[in-house]
Design a protein around this motif. Structure first.
Motif: not given
Length: 284
Positions: A105-107, A123, A153, A155
């Motif tokens: 997940p890029e966040d 996650q 982050p 991302g």
């Protein structure tokens, strides 16, 4: 696995990290031979390069080592356990596998991404991370030279930074085997050199860790790489110490076109072109 390792230590020498005996893989739908009669042994502390043209079988071989698939015939032993006779979920917890295609997940911040390596999840599972686990994640970011990225982050990190974050994540389980599947893919020169240095220092600081690096370019090999295996059309063309395997003659046979090889201060260069052409010297 831990009990098996302790028992081996008590009984005698530590077994190979990987042992493949007459391993073949066929695609059931077409009966295509992907790997054919592969024999290979990787011992603790050895660092291998796995090279071959596209379609040679490198990805399939790496999946066997990562306990992600079984052979059609032959025997695959990883960390003392034979595939088909062991719970592969438990076995995979002791294998670090890094690929640029990994879903992240890029966040998530870099520290959180590394934490997920403790649970093997995409996650974070926050209830599973005690203070020592969180500290270890920060220590691994520092070991890979990216502690300042802890809250950044994923991302917005560069390709080279992402590669080092994923390596730190893979190390959370303290694996005995680390598989690096084209970790330098699409990196610019400075990022490539930073990652090579990080991988080199990682190998020097962990004397019992074994690594296998898949690459298309000799220039991406760190000085820690001491062994190489060449695959051609699913068969082992050569394997052994890099000085014996990474020769112009053998790489020419592996890739099917004339290749010249040079080595300086532990770094490699390879090129194919007109007779007498000379490339820039490899980095020192």
């Amino acid at each position: 696995m831990a009990g098996e390792t302790a028992q081996h230590a008590a009984d005698g020498p530590v077994p190979p990290v990987v042992r493949l005996r007459d391993v073949s893989v066929r695609r059931y739908t077409t009966d295509q031979v992907i790997l054919d009669a592969v024999d290979w042994t990787v011992r603790p502390g050895e660092h291998w390069a796995l090279l071959g043209a596209n379609g040679a079988g490198k990805t399939t071989l790496l999946r066997l080592l990562g306990a992600l698939m079984h052979p059609t015939t032959g025997s695959v032993e990883v960390l003392g356990a034979t595939l088909g006779r062991v719970d592969v979920r438990e076995l995979r917890a002791h294998i670090g596998h890094v690929t640029s295609a990994q879903r992240v997940p890029e966040d998530l911040g870099a520290h959180t991404v590394v934490l997920t390596g403790h649970t093997g999840t995409v996650q974070p599972l926050w209830r599973m991370y005690d203070q020592r686990t969180r500290e270890r994640a920060r220590e691994l970011l520092a070991e890979l030279g990216i502690k300042e990225l802890a809250d950044r982050p994923y991302g917005v990190c560069s390709g080279g930074q992402r590669a080092r974050i994923l390596i730190a994540r893979a190390l959370m389980a303290d694996p005995a085997l680390l598989l690096l599947d084209e970790p330098f893919n699409a990196l610019d020169l400075p990022s490539r050199e930073d990652l090579i240095e990080a991988v080199h220092q990682l190998a020097e600081g962990r004397p019992h860790l074994a690594t296998v690096t898949v690459t298309h370019h000799l220039e991406e090999l760190s000085p820690a790489i001491g062994h190489a295996l060449l695959l051609r059309e699913g068969r082992v063309l050569a394997r052994g110490p890099v000085g014996e395997v990474l020769t112009g003659e053998r790489l020419t046979a592996c890739f099917g076109r004339p290749i010249t090889v040079a080595r300086r201060e532990g770094r490699w260069a390879a090129w194919s072109g007109r007779s007498g052409s000379t490339p820039p010297p490899p980095a020192g």
